[in-house]
Design an enzyme around this catalytic site. Structure first.
Site, PDB file in Angstrom:
ATOM      1  N   GLU A 191      20.951 -41.648 -45.315  1.00 44.39           N
ATOM      2  CA  GLU A 191      21.581 -41.896 -44.021  1.00 44.39           C
ATOM      3  C   GLU A 191      20.896 -41.028 -42.974  1.00 44.39           C
ATOM      4  OE1 GLU A 191      25.654 -40.742 -44.389  1.00 44.39           O
ATOM      5  OE2 GLU A 191      25.170 -38.706 -45.038  1.00 44.39           O
ATOM      6  N   LYS A 237      20.012 -38.204 -40.187  1.00 44.37           N
ATOM      7  CA  LYS A 237      20.404 -36.827 -39.882  1.00 44.37           C
ATOM      8  C   LYS A 237      20.544 -36.737 -38.365  1.00 44.37           C
ATOM      9  CE  LYS A 237      19.408 -31.972 -40.676  1.00 44.37           C
ATOM     10  NZ  LYS A 237      19.670 -31.576 -39.272  1.00 44.37           N
ATOM     11  N   ASP A 262      21.295 -35.404 -34.626  1.00 44.61           N
ATOM     12  CA  ASP A 262      20.988 -34.166 -33.908  1.00 44.61           C
ATOM     13  C   ASP A 262      22.124 -33.900 -32.927  1.00 44.61           C
ATOM     14  OD1 ASP A 262      19.657 -31.942 -33.109  1.00 44.61           O
ATOM     15  OD2 ASP A 262      18.115 -32.970 -31.965  1.00 44.61           O
ATOM     16  N   TYR A 270      29.402 -38.233 -41.735  1.00 44.02           N
ATOM     17  CA  TYR A 270      28.309 -38.181 -42.709  1.00 44.02           C
ATOM     18  C   TYR A 270      28.785 -37.726 -44.094  1.00 44.02           C
ATOM     19  CZ  TYR A 270      28.158 -33.173 -41.418  1.00 44.02           C
ATOM     20  OH  TYR A 270      28.483 -31.868 -41.154  1.00 44.02           O
ATOM     21  N   LYS A 289      13.033 -34.099 -42.953  1.00 46.20           N
ATOM     22  CA  LYS A 289      12.880 -33.990 -41.508  1.00 46.20           C
ATOM     23  C   LYS A 289      11.757 -34.887 -40.994  1.00 46.20           C
ATOM     24  CE  LYS A 289      15.086 -31.408 -39.487  1.00 46.20           C
ATOM     25  NZ  LYS A 289      15.147 -29.965 -39.277  1.00 46.20           N
ATOM     26  N   CYS A 348       6.071  -1.644 -17.836  1.00 44.23           N
ATOM     27  CA  CYS A 348       7.210  -2.441 -18.309  1.00 44.23           C
ATOM     28  C   CYS A 348       7.669  -3.386 -17.205  1.00 44.23           C
ATOM     29  CB  CYS A 348       8.348  -1.515 -18.725  1.00 44.23           C
ATOM     30  SG  CYS A 348       9.868  -2.413 -19.169  1.00 44.23           S
ATOM     31  N   CYS A 387      11.635  -1.925 -16.263  1.00 52.42           N
ATOM     32  CA  CYS A 387      11.881  -0.602 -15.676  1.00 52.42           C
ATOM     33  C   CYS A 387      10.648  -0.007 -14.996  1.00 52.42           C
ATOM     34  CB  CYS A 387      12.393   0.361 -16.735  1.00 52.42           C
ATOM     35  SG  CYS A 387      11.155   0.786 -17.994  1.00 52.42           S
ATOM     36  N   CYS A 435       7.654  -0.339 -24.498  1.00 55.62           N
ATOM     37  CA  CYS A 435       8.280   0.454 -23.450  1.00 55.62           C
ATOM     38  C   CYS A 435       8.971   1.622 -24.145  1.00 55.62           C
ATOM     39  CB  CYS A 435       9.290  -0.375 -22.665  1.00 55.62           C
ATOM     40  SG  CYS A 435      10.258   0.603 -21.505  1.00 55.62           S
ATOM     41  N   CYS A 493      15.683   2.021 -20.305  1.00 56.92           N
ATOM     42  CA  CYS A 493      15.275   0.710 -19.796  1.00 56.92           C
ATOM     43  C   CYS A 493      16.419  -0.285 -19.999  1.00 56.92           C
ATOM     44  CB  CYS A 493      14.022   0.229 -20.521  1.00 56.92           C
ATOM     45  SG  CYS A 493      13.518  -1.448 -20.077  1.00 56.92           S
TER      46      CYS A 493
END
Length: 652
Positions: A108, A110, A112, A217, A304, A398, A401, A414, A419
């Site tokens: 069946e 899948k 999303d 499902y 998948k 950085c 900061c 950093c 920071c």
């Protein structure tokens, strides 16, 4: 309208809705439906004692919640193992056939979307619960009742859990985003995010307006007597639930692949987003016999769809500062739609990758997105360069900061402990599930606490009061009190959680447990030589511990005084047994979690290591034992199955 006519009208309205929302086959006009609906509504307004649970008026979202409570599932909702190609599928089938050769398969889509568990008792929908962690989710029943494809009542009268995915169809998603754009609201990134966000609205009227669709499902707890999953699902659909666009039973890999190829080829034509196909053993008795690993059912897998590649342009490279001060580059790319998701960022991992791939600003690149994985740049199209490209210059300060960065080659750091980025991320990590597990202390709340000046370090969390929180926007008394209770409950935690929560670079959960069991609170006074002697801890990790303790020793002492973490108990000297003073490695899935097996062995005086070497005495393996088992065989290390290990323990 009398009561008999009312009941007949409710039944007729539900029939209209079933044809419209489930079968996609309207049998009346909106005008006729609305007229009958308002007649029912008028009757119910004067006969409240006669209102049926199945009445469509009970779907109207008209309540606003202060928040969602937690609710347990009757049976666990499992995640699935992923396979990505026919070779992976064959490997999974080989493992499955070893458990039972006389099986077929049910395939069946899948979906999303956002997983949802429905509980019906005596034929009435009593609870709608989000997936959560698989065992406990959020109770969102009022919102679920607004979903037209969820029957409020079903003919089956026994208690049953019906699992499915809540989705927003593609055309509806476009309408929602168009309306949001017109109103100056932020658009949703993709249908899955829109569905998940819509499900968890505190105002159920918003949920009702989103036209969510529920697609079953599977089932959880139930007493149905079907022998095949395909039969059981056919029965579920007959109760009034929407069918999948395609499903099939298959006898072997070849037939599975045919259905997969059909779904993959037609993925763009389906109304909803799909990211693959689910393959399940069809025979329910075989499913029960196969059982589960620690993480997944052995009888099911998610096959998948292939990753999707697109060409886009690198517009800029931005910087993120993590809790340990590590600065990570992220590519900002020309917005590109990849399978319904608008991608605007791609991971770069580190600065060496920029140099290695010679990624320049304005370069045309190929990005790859696979499932939920953050997109990444896989190739620079150097032949497309026209002279407008510019080399990226490594930063020296950085971005948050503005303090000077420490350049370690691959990494930039950093060093400023004050920071803002470091502080916020440190608090978020401190409160995370694998650390002190402070429920309710999410990213946005941490940012709000920091911005208000109430919290400038993790220590400040324990000085918060109800009065402090009530002055903040969005903080009502119940929410504030719950947060304070969660913070208070962090006290008396296991010592390894305390160590892990400190966020020492290179020191995760496993290393925190190692430091805790070897030193307890004395880890702050341990020398480099002593730390390196610990199993699984190398010189770089030891240096991280020493550097962190040197800079933060006072803070560690203060937090320890506040939290009073429970010191690890010293193990009693084990009596003689086959595993005492032996080095053991665990691999594969076993009947209990690895941590449980590890504790058994450590209580017997064994040293459980994470890697196989000539010094390893035993490798204990479970199902799907991998490279560690192979290495042990090549080195001549004795390998024991879990059952053999337990037999040795019993015979000792």
């Amino acid at each position: 309208m009398n009561n008999q006519e009312y009941e007949k009208a409710v039944k007729q309205l539900n029939l209209y809705s079933y044809h419209y929302y489930v079968l996609d086959d309207p049998i009346t006009t909106d005008e006729i439906y609305d007229k009958l609906y308002h007649e029912v509504l008028a009757y119910e307004s004067t006969h409240k004692e006669h209102i049926l649970d199945s009445s469509p008026t009970q779907r109207v979202g008209d309540s606003i919640s202060d928040g969602f409570t937690k609710a347990p599932h009757l049976s666990r909702m499992w995640s699935l193992e992923d396979v990505f190609n026919s070779e992976d599928l064959e490997k999974w089938l080989t493992k499955t056939y070893k458990l039972d050769k006389n099986i077929s398969f049910y395939c069946e889509p899948k979906y999303d979307g956002a997983s949802l568990n429905l509980i019906y008792e005596d034929g009435i929908l009593t609870q709608g619960i989000t997936r959560g962690d698989g065992e406990v989710g959020e109770l969102i029943t009022q919102n679920v009742k607004t979903i037209r494809s969820v029957p409020l009542t079903i003919e089956y009268k026994e208690k049953i859990e019906i699992r499915g995915e809540v989705v927003i169809f593609k055309d509806e998603f476009e309408k929602i985003n168009q309306d949001r754009a017109k109103n100056g609201e932020a658009v949703f990134a993709n249908p899955r995010n829109a569905a998940a966000g819509s499900l968890r609205q505190l105002d159920s009227r918003i949920t009702a307006s989103r036209n969510l669709v529920f697609l079953p499902y599977g089932v959880g707890e139930n007493s149905l007597e079907h022998k095949l999953l395909s039969q059981k699902m056919a029965y579920i659909y007959s109760l009034g639930f929407k069918k999948p666009p395609l499903s099939a039973t298959c006898s072997d890999a070849k037939e599975i692949q045919v259905i997969y190829d059909e779904m993959c080829a037609n993925r763009d034509g389906y109304e909803m987003m799909l990211d693959g196909m689910v393959v399940k053993v069809d025979e329910i008795s075989a499913q029960i016999d196969m059982g589960y690993t620690v993480k997944n059912p052995r009888f099911s897998v998610a096959y998948k769809f292939p990753a999707i590649e697109k060409i886009t342009t690198v517009k800029d490279i931005t910087l993120q500062v993590g809790r340990t001060g590590v600065v990570t580059p992220v590519a900002l790319v020309e917005p590109t739609n990849i399978d319904g998701v608008v991608v605007e960022r791609a991971t770069l991992h580190n600065f060496d990758e920029i140099d290695r791939k010679d990624i320049r600003l304005n370069d045309k690149v190929i990005i790859l997105r696979s499932g939920d994985v953050i997109p990444k740049i896989i190739k620079v199209l150097t032949h497309e360069r026209n002279g407008s490209e510019a080399k990226y210059i490594r930063p020296t300060f950085c971005p948050v900061c503005k303090s000077e960065l420490l350049d370690e080659g691959v990494l930039l750091k950093c060093q400023n402990l004050r920071c803002e980025a470091r502080v916020i991320n440190s608090i978020i990590y401190f409160a995370s599930k694998s650390c002190l597990n402070i429920d309710g202390l999410g990213n946005k709340i941490v940012e709000a606490l920091f911005s208000s000046g109430l919290v400038k370090s993790v220590v400040d969390l324990f000085s918060l009061t109800l009065d402090n929180l009530l002055v903040l926007e969005g903080f009502k008394e119940k929410k504030s009190q719950n947060l304070l209770s969660s913070i208070e409950s962090a006290k008396g935690c296991e010592f390894w959680r305390f160590v892990n929560s400190l966020g020492i670079e290179h020191i995760g959960e496993v290393a925190s447990k190692t430091l805790s069991s070897n030193f307890g609170s004395g880890f702050v006074d341990a020398t480099k030589d002593e730390i390196v002697l610990c199993d699984g801890i190398g010189e770089e990790m030891a240096e991280s511990v020493l550097e962190f303790v040197r800079v933060n020793k006072d803070t560690i002492a203060l937090l320890q005084e506040i939290l009073k973490p429970i010191e690890p108990q010293q193990r009693v000297e084990a009596s003689e047994n086959p595993f005492k003073d032996k080095t053991v490695v665990l691999t594969g899935s076993m009947s209990e979690s690895r941590d449980a097996i590890k504790e058994i062995l450590e209580n017997l005086g064994a040293k459980v290591s994470g890697s196989v070497s000539k010094k390893t005495d035993f490798v204990i393996y479970g199902e799907d034992a991998g490279s560690k088992y192979d290495k042990a065989v090549s080195l001549g290390v004795e390998c024991l199955s879990e059952q053999q290990m337990r037999s040795k323990i019993e015979q000792a």
